[in-house]
Design a protein around this motif. Structure first.
Motif, PDB file in Angstrom:
ATOM      1  N   MET A   1      29.864  64.910 -65.653  1.00 52.84           N
ATOM      2  CA  MET A   1      30.422  63.597 -65.508  1.00 52.84           C
ATOM      3  C   MET A   1      30.486  63.284 -64.011  1.00 52.84           C
ATOM      4  SD  MET A   1      33.997  62.211 -67.067  1.00 52.84           S
ATOM      5  CE  MET A   1      33.524  62.277 -68.769  1.00 52.84           C
ATOM      6  N   SER A   2      30.090  62.094 -63.650  1.00 55.03           N
ATOM      7  CA  SER A   2      30.142  61.705 -62.246  1.00 55.03           C
ATOM      8  C   SER A   2      30.460  60.224 -62.130  1.00 55.03           C
ATOM      9  CB  SER A   2      28.815  62.005 -61.572  1.00 55.03           C
ATOM     10  OG  SER A   2      27.800  61.186 -62.099  1.00 55.03           O
ATOM     11  N   PHE A   3      30.796  59.826 -60.926  1.00 54.01           N
ATOM     12  CA  PHE A   3      31.014  58.416 -60.661  1.00 54.01           C
ATOM     13  C   PHE A   3      30.470  58.124 -59.279  1.00 54.01           C
ATOM     14  CE2 PHE A   3      34.772  60.443 -59.022  1.00 54.01           C
ATOM     15  CZ  PHE A   3      35.094  59.730 -57.891  1.00 54.01           C
ATOM     16  N   THR A   4      30.147  56.889 -59.051  1.00 60.02           N
ATOM     17  CA  THR A   4      29.594  56.475 -57.779  1.00 60.02           C
ATOM     18  C   THR A   4      30.623  55.661 -57.017  1.00 60.02           C
ATOM     19  OG1 THR A   4      27.403  56.362 -58.778  1.00 60.02           O
ATOM     20  CG2 THR A   4      27.713  55.208 -56.681  1.00 60.02           C
ATOM     21  N   ILE A   5      30.765  55.977 -55.754  1.00 57.32           N
ATOM     22  CA  ILE A   5      31.670  55.221 -54.904  1.00 57.32           C
ATOM     23  C   ILE A   5      30.840  54.177 -54.184  1.00 57.32           C
ATOM     24  CG2 ILE A   5      33.224  55.333 -52.932  1.00 57.32           C
ATOM     25  CD1 ILE A   5      33.849  58.219 -53.804  1.00 57.32           C
ATOM     26  N   SER A   6      31.113  52.924 -54.459  1.00 57.72           N
ATOM     27  CA  SER A   6      30.316  51.841 -53.888  1.00 57.72           C
ATOM     28  C   SER A   6      31.014  51.138 -52.726  1.00 57.72           C
ATOM     29  CB  SER A   6      29.977  50.814 -54.977  1.00 57.72           C
ATOM     30  OG  SER A   6      31.165  50.305 -55.535  1.00 57.72           O
ATOM     31  N   SER A   7      32.253  51.538 -52.436  1.00 56.79           N
ATOM     32  CA  SER A   7      33.019  50.880 -51.387  1.00 56.79           C
ATOM     33  C   SER A   7      33.935  51.904 -50.728  1.00 56.79           C
ATOM     34  CB  SER A   7      33.855  49.752 -51.998  1.00 56.79           C
ATOM     35  OG  SER A   7      34.813  49.290 -51.091  1.00 56.79           O
ATOM     36  N   PRO A   8      34.248  51.739 -49.447  1.00 54.80           N
ATOM     37  CA  PRO A   8      35.197  52.656 -48.797  1.00 54.80           C
ATOM     38  C   PRO A   8      36.649  52.361 -49.177  1.00 54.80           C
ATOM     39  CG  PRO A   8      34.459  51.018 -47.229  1.00 54.80           C
ATOM     40  CD  PRO A   8      33.664  50.793 -48.501  1.00 54.80           C
ATOM     41  N   LEU A   9      36.866  51.270 -49.931  1.00 53.07           N
ATOM     42  CA  LEU A   9      38.227  50.923 -50.335  1.00 53.07           C
ATOM     43  C   LEU A   9      38.740  51.874 -51.409  1.00 53.07           C
ATOM     44  CD1 LEU A   9      38.116  47.020 -50.575  1.00 53.07           C
ATOM     45  CD2 LEU A   9      39.065  48.423 -48.733  1.00 53.07           C
ATOM     46  N   CYS A  10      40.030  52.075 -51.401  1.00 53.87           N
ATOM     47  CA  CYS A  10      40.690  52.865 -52.437  1.00 53.87           C
ATOM     48  C   CYS A  10      40.365  52.247 -53.793  1.00 53.87           C
ATOM     49  CB  CYS A  10      42.196  52.857 -52.187  1.00 53.87           C
ATOM     50  SG  CYS A  10      43.197  53.564 -53.513  1.00 53.87           S
ATOM     51  N   THR A  11      39.897  53.046 -54.707  1.00 50.52           N
ATOM     52  CA  THR A  11      39.522  52.523 -56.022  1.00 50.52           C
ATOM     53  C   THR A  11      40.736  52.192 -56.886  1.00 50.52           C
ATOM     54  OG1 THR A  11      39.277  54.779 -56.795  1.00 50.52           O
ATOM     55  CG2 THR A  11      37.274  53.641 -56.090  1.00 50.52           C
ATOM     56  N   ILE A  12      41.901  52.713 -56.510  1.00 55.94           N
ATOM     57  CA  ILE A  12      43.104  52.445 -57.295  1.00 55.94           C
ATOM     58  C   ILE A  12      43.754  51.135 -56.875  1.00 55.94           C
ATOM     59  CG2 ILE A  12      45.435  53.271 -57.803  1.00 55.94           C
ATOM     60  CD1 ILE A  12      44.261  56.095 -57.858  1.00 55.94           C
ATOM     61  N   CYS A  13      43.979  50.952 -55.559  1.00 57.15           N
ATOM     62  CA  CYS A  13      44.661  49.724 -55.114  1.00 57.15           C
ATOM     63  C   CYS A  13      43.694  48.642 -54.637  1.00 57.15           C
ATOM     64  CB  CYS A  13      45.677  50.035 -54.017  1.00 57.15           C
ATOM     65  SG  CYS A  13      44.962  50.434 -52.404  1.00 57.15           S
ATOM     66  N   GLN A  14      42.489  49.023 -54.276  1.00 55.77           N
ATOM     67  CA  GLN A  14      41.467  48.080 -53.796  1.00 55.77           C
ATOM     68  C   GLN A  14      41.915  47.296 -52.567  1.00 55.77           C
ATOM     69  OE1 GLN A  14      38.202  47.510 -55.130  1.00 55.77           O
ATOM     70  NE2 GLN A  14      38.693  49.475 -56.040  1.00 55.77           N
ATOM     71  N   VAL A  15      42.842  47.856 -51.760  1.00 54.42           N
ATOM     72  CA  VAL A  15      43.372  47.147 -50.609  1.00 54.42           C
ATOM     73  C   VAL A  15      42.951  47.794 -49.293  1.00 54.42           C
ATOM     74  CG1 VAL A  15      45.507  46.466 -49.428  1.00 54.42           C
ATOM     75  CG2 VAL A  15      45.355  46.304 -51.911  1.00 54.42           C
ATOM     76  N   SER A  16      43.064  49.096 -49.199  1.00 53.01           N
ATOM     77  CA  SER A  16      42.836  49.809 -47.946  1.00 53.01           C
ATOM     78  C   SER A  16      41.682  50.787 -48.071  1.00 53.01           C
ATOM     79  CB  SER A  16      44.093  50.589 -47.542  1.00 53.01           C
ATOM     80  OG  SER A  16      45.158  49.719 -47.321  1.00 53.01           O
ATOM     81  N   ILE A  17      41.168  51.171 -46.918  1.00 49.38           N
ATOM     82  CA  ILE A  17      40.126  52.195 -46.880  1.00 49.38           C
ATOM     83  C   ILE A  17      40.758  53.524 -47.271  1.00 49.38           C
ATOM     84  CG2 ILE A  17      38.587  53.481 -45.345  1.00 49.38           C
ATOM     85  CD1 ILE A  17      38.088  50.856 -43.857  1.00 49.38           C
ATOM     86  N   GLU A  18      40.054  54.268 -48.101  1.00 51.10           N
ATOM     87  CA  GLU A  18      40.552  55.558 -48.579  1.00 51.10           C
ATOM     88  C   GLU A  18      40.450  56.596 -47.466  1.00 51.10           C
ATOM     89  OE1 GLU A  18      42.567  57.023 -50.842  1.00 51.10           O
ATOM     90  OE2 GLU A  18      41.221  56.803 -52.544  1.00 51.10           O
ATOM     91  N   THR A  19      41.608  57.068 -47.017  1.00 52.38           N
ATOM     92  CA  THR A  19      41.705  58.149 -46.042  1.00 52.38           C
ATOM     93  C   THR A  19      42.530  59.254 -46.676  1.00 52.38           C
ATOM     94  OG1 THR A  19      43.748  57.292 -45.088  1.00 52.38           O
ATOM     95  CG2 THR A  19      41.655  56.523 -44.090  1.00 52.38           C
ATOM     96  N   GLN A  20      42.667  60.375 -45.982  1.00 51.66           N
ATOM     97  CA  GLN A  20      43.506  61.446 -46.521  1.00 51.66           C
ATOM     98  C   GLN A  20      44.946  60.977 -46.688  1.00 51.66           C
ATOM     99  OE1 GLN A  20      42.939  64.710 -43.833  1.00 51.66           O
ATOM    100  NE2 GLN A  20      41.069  65.375 -44.835  1.00 51.66           N
ATOM    101  N   GLU A  21      45.463  60.271 -45.668  1.00 39.44           N
ATOM    102  CA  GLU A  21      46.830  59.780 -45.749  1.00 39.44           C
ATOM    103  C   GLU A  21      46.984  58.766 -46.882  1.00 39.44           C
ATOM    104  OE1 GLU A  21      50.249  57.429 -43.229  1.00 39.44           O
ATOM    105  OE2 GLU A  21      48.405  57.964 -42.208  1.00 39.44           O
ATOM    106  N   HIS A  22      45.995  57.891 -47.020  1.00 40.20           N
ATOM    107  CA  HIS A  22      46.062  56.891 -48.084  1.00 40.20           C
ATOM    108  C   HIS A  22      46.003  57.568 -49.451  1.00 40.20           C
ATOM    109  CE1 HIS A  22      45.735  52.827 -49.709  1.00 40.20           C
ATOM    110  NE2 HIS A  22      44.949  53.373 -50.617  1.00 40.20           N
ATOM    111  N   PHE A  23      45.165  58.582 -49.572  1.00 41.46           N
ATOM    112  CA  PHE A  23      44.994  59.289 -50.846  1.00 41.46           C
ATOM    113  C   PHE A  23      46.326  59.819 -51.377  1.00 41.46           C
ATOM    114  CE2 PHE A  23      44.254  63.047 -53.426  1.00 41.46           C
ATOM    115  CZ  PHE A  23      43.284  62.612 -54.303  1.00 41.46           C
ATOM    116  N   LEU A  24      47.149  60.431 -50.510  1.00 41.53           N
ATOM    117  CA  LEU A  24      48.395  61.045 -50.963  1.00 41.53           C
ATOM    118  C   LEU A  24      49.644  60.191 -50.768  1.00 41.53           C
ATOM    119  CD1 LEU A  24      48.128  64.782 -49.925  1.00 41.53           C
ATOM    120  CD2 LEU A  24      48.222  63.844 -52.221  1.00 41.53           C
ATOM    121  N   LEU A  25      49.655  59.351 -49.733  1.00 39.95           N
ATOM    122  CA  LEU A  25      50.908  58.701 -49.372  1.00 39.95           C
ATOM    123  C   LEU A  25      50.869  57.182 -49.282  1.00 39.95           C
ATOM    124  CD1 LEU A  25      51.767  61.087 -46.403  1.00 39.95           C
ATOM    125  CD2 LEU A  25      52.697  61.200 -48.711  1.00 39.95           C
ATOM    126  N   ALA A  26      49.852  56.638 -48.643  1.00 43.74           N
ATOM    127  CA  ALA A  26      49.888  55.245 -48.235  1.00 43.74           C
ATOM    128  C   ALA A  26      49.427  54.241 -49.292  1.00 43.74           C
ATOM    129  CB  ALA A  26      49.072  55.042 -46.961  1.00 43.74           C
TER     130      ALA A  26
END
Length: 120
Positions: A1-26
């Motif tokens: 099973m795989s998925f493709t990431i088509s944008s640097p935005l967080c796939t959950i909130c679609q607001v910010s670029i996904e970073t390590q800090e964003h992944f866990l906290l922001a």
């Protein structure tokens, strides 16, 4: 099973670029999980410095119930966020605050029961 990431935005909130800090906290949804857990178990709203100290220095705020290790609350919350994040991606499970809080609280309750078995 795989998925493709088509944008640097967080796939959950679609607001910010996904970073390590964003992944866990922001990420707003994950930040709400931390707020709920810290209110429930520590009686405080999490300031960025509180979360930063916990993750970088393993310095935790005072917990309301000293029978529960503060480090375990943080660890079980991280585990639930990690698991729910990937369930969202691979299984299309919605990232719901109420479900997340329930999962973390249930895990902490299970831990407390196990700790009681070990105590004299």
């Amino acid at each position: 099973m795989s998925f493709t990431i088509s944008s640097p935005l967080c796939t959950i909130c679609q607001v910010s670029i996904e970073t390590q800090e964003h992944f866990l906290l922001a990420c707003p949804l994950k930040s709400a999980v931390w707020t709920g857990i810290l209110l429930e178990f520590f009686g405080t709203v999490p300031l960025p410095s509180v979360l930063s100290n916990a993750f970088q220095s393993f310095v935790f705020p005072s917990i309301l119930n000293p029978a529960i290790p503060a480090s375990s609350v943080f660890g079980l919350t991280i585990l639930a966020i990690w698991d729910h994040h990937w369930s969202f991606h691979f299984n299309s499970v919605p990232f719901l605050l109420s479900a997340m809080l329930h999962i973390v609280c249930k895990s902490i309750s299970r831990l407390c029961s196990e700790l009681e078995l070990d105590s004299p």
